[in-house]
Write a protein that holds these residues in place. Structure first.
Motif, mmCIF file in Angstrom:
data_model
loop_
_atom_site.group_PDB
_atom_site.id
_atom_site.type_symbol
_atom_site.label_atom_id
_atom_site.label_comp_id
_atom_site.label_asym_id
_atom_site.label_seq_id
_atom_site.Cartn_x
_atom_site.Cartn_y
_atom_site.Cartn_z
ATOM 1 N N UNK A 55 12.588 8.834 -10.763
ATOM 2 C CA UNK A 55 11.998 9.861 -9.894
ATOM 3 C C UNK A 55 11.166 9.186 -8.804
ATOM 4 N N UNK A 56 10.968 9.913 -7.698
ATOM 5 C CA UNK A 56 10.269 9.371 -6.527
ATOM 6 C C UNK A 56 8.753 9.532 -6.697
ATOM 7 N N UNK A 57 8.209 8.663 -7.532
ATOM 8 C CA UNK A 57 6.782 8.661 -7.827
ATOM 9 C C UNK A 57 6.332 7.217 -7.983
ATOM 10 N N UNK A 58 5.251 6.857 -7.286
ATOM 11 C CA UNK A 58 4.623 5.565 -7.538
ATOM 12 C C UNK A 58 3.127 5.659 -7.284
ATOM 13 N N UNK A 59 2.406 4.704 -7.859
ATOM 14 C CA UNK A 59 0.959 4.668 -7.743
ATOM 15 C C UNK A 59 0.547 3.296 -7.217
ATOM 16 N N UNK A 60 -0.604 3.262 -6.558
ATOM 17 C CA UNK A 60 -1.139 2.024 -6.013
ATOM 18 C C UNK A 60 -2.647 2.026 -6.217
ATOM 19 N N UNK A 61 -3.182 0.886 -6.650
ATOM 20 C CA UNK A 61 -4.622 0.673 -6.682
ATOM 21 C C UNK A 61 -4.862 -0.808 -6.416
ATOM 22 N N UNK A 62 -5.153 -1.133 -5.167
ATOM 23 C CA UNK A 62 -5.350 -2.535 -4.788
ATOM 24 C C UNK A 62 -6.769 -3.008 -5.084
ATOM 25 N N UNK A 63 -7.637 -2.104 -5.474
ATOM 26 C CA UNK A 63 -9.017 -2.472 -5.752
ATOM 27 C C UNK A 63 -9.894 -2.376 -4.527
ATOM 28 N N UNK A 64 -9.434 -2.875 -3.394
ATOM 29 C CA UNK A 64 -10.237 -2.821 -2.168
ATOM 30 C C UNK A 64 -9.325 -2.893 -0.956
#
Length: 186
Positions: A55-64
């Motif tokens: 499915x077309x779902x993604x998450x991102x957390x680069x921290x800063x």
């Protein structure tokens, strides 16, 4: 809940993913589980195919964010990159589905992307630098592409044995994985 990450060689990583609707079953819990999984694996991004969902779902957390040092954390649903601009620059990338392999990948530094967030609000935003790079990497996952696809033919041949080992489960990862050529989970 921490979910197993699908390893290189699983066909789900090569599928162009399908859009989802607002009533997708238990979407908020899925997003929460994806963040738990990503943090446990010390990643900065995770796409649904990496946990076995096309499915077309993604998450991102680069921290800063590199410009203002504030936290950069987003959920991308049904994302579409509208534009990529600038002179491509190299950065050494890795992937949770391909542990122990890192390679220089060239990506354009600026993107314009349209997506829904976890509250189903539509956004059209421009990103640059590291956030843009991580978004492009995760976006590639929902398009059925891996960072190793960007490598030259010689480099791909040199990595073939290591990639085959990953799909067989002959790799060490500090997180749960699901290997396509192995029936047991780690």
């Amino acid at each position: 809940m921490k979910l197993p990450i699908v390893a290189y060689g699983d066909p789900v990583l090569r599928k162009v993913c399908s859009p989802i609707e607002q009533d997708y079953p238990e979407l908020k819990q899925l997003i929460s589980n994806m963040f738990d999984t990503m943090y446990n694996a010390h990643g900065v991004g995770l796409a649904a195919p990496q946990i076995g969902l096309p499915i077309r779902l993604f998450i991102v957390d680069t921290g800063a964010d590199e410009d203002d040092k504030s936290k950069f954390k987003r959920v991308f649903i049904n994302a579409e990159i509208l534009e990529e601009t600038g002179e491509p620059w190299a950065f050494n990338e890795g992937c949770l589905s391909i542990p122990d392999i890192r390679e220089d990948v060239f990506r354009k530094p600026n993107i314009l992307i349209r997506y829904y967030d976890e509250n189903w609000e539509l956004h059209e935003e421009a990103f640059t630098g590291m956030p843009a790079r991580v978004i492009q990497h995760e976006y590639d996952h929902i398009e059925g592409k891996l960072f190793t696809d960007t490598l030259g033919q010689l480099r791909k041949r040199l990595l073939k044995g290591r990639l085959d080992d990953i799909s067989k489960g002959n790799v060490r990862a500090d997180y749960k994985m699901k290997f396509p050529q192995q029936s047991r989970r780690r």
